[in-house]
Structures are given as C-alpha cells and as structure tokens.
Design an enzyme around this catalytic site. Structure first.
Site, PDB file in Angstrom:
ATOM      1  N   ARG A 120       6.907  -9.553  -3.975  1.00 15.23           N
ATOM      2  CA  ARG A 120       5.639  -8.823  -3.798  1.00 15.23           C
ATOM      3  C   ARG A 120       4.654  -9.194  -4.904  1.00 15.23           C
ATOM      4  NH1 ARG A 120       4.221  -3.522  -2.646  1.00 15.23           N
ATOM      5  NH2 ARG A 120       2.643  -4.748  -1.628  1.00 15.23           N
ATOM      6  N   ASN A 129      -1.886   2.434  -4.306  1.00 18.98           N
ATOM      7  CA  ASN A 129      -1.458   1.033  -4.337  1.00 18.98           C
ATOM      8  C   ASN A 129      -0.866   0.667  -5.694  1.00 18.98           C
ATOM      9  OD1 ASN A 129      -2.530   1.019  -1.823  1.00 18.98           O
ATOM     10  ND2 ASN A 129      -4.402  -0.077  -2.373  1.00 18.98           N
ATOM     11  N   HIS A 157       1.395   5.854  -7.470  1.00 18.91           N
ATOM     12  CA  HIS A 157       2.715   5.301  -7.161  1.00 18.91           C
ATOM     13  C   HIS A 157       3.145   4.199  -8.125  1.00 18.91           C
ATOM     14  CE1 HIS A 157       2.257   6.911  -2.767  1.00 18.91           C
ATOM     15  NE2 HIS A 157       2.623   7.838  -3.623  1.00 18.91           N
ATOM     16  N   CYS A 164      11.666   1.940 -18.608  1.00 11.31           N
ATOM     17  CA  CYS A 164      12.980   2.287 -19.158  1.00 11.31           C
ATOM     18  C   CYS A 164      13.128   3.794 -19.043  1.00 11.31           C
ATOM     19  CB  CYS A 164      13.061   1.850 -20.626  1.00 11.31           C
ATOM     20  SG  CYS A 164      14.513   2.495 -21.485  1.00 11.31           S
ATOM     21  N   GLY A 198      -8.516   3.419   3.708  1.00 15.01           N
ATOM     22  CA  GLY A 198      -7.347   2.633   4.088  1.00 15.01           C
ATOM     23  C   GLY A 198      -6.000   3.264   3.795  1.00 15.01           C
ATOM     24  N   THR A 199      -5.885   4.549   4.102  1.00 15.59           N
ATOM     25  CA  THR A 199      -4.558   5.163   3.978  1.00 15.59           C
ATOM     26  C   THR A 199      -4.173   5.862   5.272  1.00 15.59           C
ATOM     27  OG1 THR A 199      -3.165   6.753   2.779  1.00 15.59           O
ATOM     28  CG2 THR A 199      -5.535   7.263   2.883  1.00 15.59           C
TER      29      THR A 199
END
Ligand code: OAD
Length: 238
Positions: free
Chosen positions: A64, A96, A113, A121, A181-182
C-alpha cells in the site's frame, strides 16, 4: 450548482474518506475493485492477524505504501490545502492513512485512522517511517527492541481517544461541515457526521453516490471530489 463561500464561515471542517484519493489512483475500500474486495481484513488489518503472521501484515502495508508513494495529490487535496493557507479556520479531519492531504500542503491534519507513514511501539508510541519505495526502514523499536506495527487503526483497535476528541472539538466549533468521499460505513468516524448534523450547522456531502449518511446532510454535491471541491468552494469567493 451550489457554491459555498468559505470566507463567510468562521470555522469549516472538511471530513474526508478514501473517495478523495480515488482520482489520485489510490483504491477505495468498498465497492468493486475496493481493497476489501481483494483482501480479507481479518488477514491483513487487525492486531490478531499481526500476532499470527506479522510478515504478511507488513507486506500488505508495504504494498500500500509503495502504491500511495506513486500517487500524487489531486485537485481536491490541493484546493483544500490552498484554502487552509488563506483561512485560519479550516480543519481537515481524514479517515485516510495515505498522507495525501499533507503532501498537498495541508497542515494539522487530524488522522482518525493513523498513517501508513508511521510505525508504532506499544510502549514507546508512534514513530515516523518514511521511505520512497514503500519498504519499512525499521521493524523494531530503537528504544526497547519490540516489534513495531503500522500506526493504523485496525479493525480490532480503538480510535485514539485524543485524536477523536480533537475531531469532535473541531466539529463543535464549526459552522460548516463538508464530507468528501466517504461511505460513512465505519464507526466511530461516521458518528462525527451525526455530531455535525445534530448541531444544526450547514452540512455538505460530496460523493458521486448516495450513502447511508446522506439523509444527515443539508446539501448533496453528486460528483467527483476533484471537480466538486474546486468548483463549489471557489478561492476567489465569487
Ligand atoms: P469507502 O471505500 O468505504 O468509501 C469510499 C466512498 O468514496 C464511497 O462512498 C464512494 O462512492 C466515494 N467515492 C469514490 N470515488 C469518489 C470520487 N472520485 N470523489 C468523491 N467520492 C468518491 O472509504 P471510507 O469511507 O474512507 O479504515 O472508509 C472508511 C474506513 O474504512 C477507512 O478509513 C478504512 C476502511 O476500512 C482504515 O483504514 C482503518
């Protein structure tokens, strides 16, 4: 065609999803050709999968990263960044992980996100890991040697509380909320649309298709992000 004069608004939130990056060449998650039609998230996008096969999960994210690194920001990202440069009250909240808003010049982006360009970590928190070819530079924490994982909110992760709070605060202060755009299919992110709607402020949905959240919006701009964003929020305010 509706036109919105951003200088008439004190605080504006752009809330973006995968659709804003689609025209840059980054596939969306749902629908035909979407990432989740090609991969099972249970195998590549959850902590449980990382525990079973970390290399497979890292390979998915490296792929990705390589794809996203080759995709430029498009006019929708660039237009929002231009607006941020001339209007101090504009906040970008994105679902995004691709970093395209920042590459277009946006600052202080609230990443609900996480980011493909950071590792995390469990003990020492997030750390940057940028590469031009997608490969991770380090897989172990320099402080404690623990195996690092992508700093992405996977399906079995909770959204970072401080990040979500910052997003809610931005919406609580906004007088215009624009979703671009969701599919509004993922929670708690989709709940931010309800937060805006319940406040009674102006709300705009930019999406070529109707979504499960469409009814919550006051205005609907049915079209592509790269066309609708520059057209409906003109920089000259005319
Ligand atoms: P989705 O893939 O669920 O939805 C993308 C939306 O973009 C759809 O409603 C499309 O109609 C719309 N769309 C497609 N092309 C567009 C274009 N050119 N202009 C405007 N809109 C367009 O993506 P998200 O809603 O972002 O989570 O998905 C939410 C979360 O689900 C993602 O953040 C991801 C995923 O699992 C994580 O990575 C943690």
């Amino acid at each position: 065609m509706d036109t919105f004069h951003l200088l008439d608004h004190d605080r504006v939130v752009f809330f973006t999803g995968a659709g804003i990056s689609a025209e840059s060449g980054v596939p969306t998650y749902r629908g035909s050709g979407g990432i989740w039609s090609q991969y099972r998230w249970q195998e590549v996008a959850c902590e449980a999968a990382f525990r079973i096969d970390p290399d497979a999960v890292l390979r998915f994210h490296e792929k990705r990263r390589a794809l996203v690194a080759a995709c430029p920001p498009n006019p929708a990202h660039c237009h929002i960044a231009s607006w941020q440069q001339r209007h101090a009250g504009i906040t970008v909240i994105t679902q995004n992980t691709d970093g395209l808003h920042q590459r277009a010049g946006s600052t202080d982006v609230i990443e609900l996100h996480g980011s493909l360009w950071r590792l995390r970590c469990r003990e020492h928190g997030p750390m940057a890991d940028v590469s031009s070819d997608g490969a991770y530079r380090q897989t172990q924490c320099p402080a404690c040697n623990a195996r690092l994982r992508p700093d992405i909110t996977w399906f079995d992760d909770a959204v970072d509380v401080a990040v979500f709070h910052a997003a809610s605060q931005a919406i609580a202060a906004a007088d215009l909320f624009v979703a671009v755009g969701t599919s509004a299919a993922v929670w708690p992110a989709a709940g931010l649309i309800d937060e805006a709607a319940h406040r009674g402020i102006s709300t705009v949905e930019i999406n070529p298709q109707e979504t499960g959240a469409s009814a919550a919006f006051g205005s609907h701009l049915r079209g592509l992000a790269s066309v609708m964003v520059p057209r409906c929020f003109p920089l000259d305010n005319s």
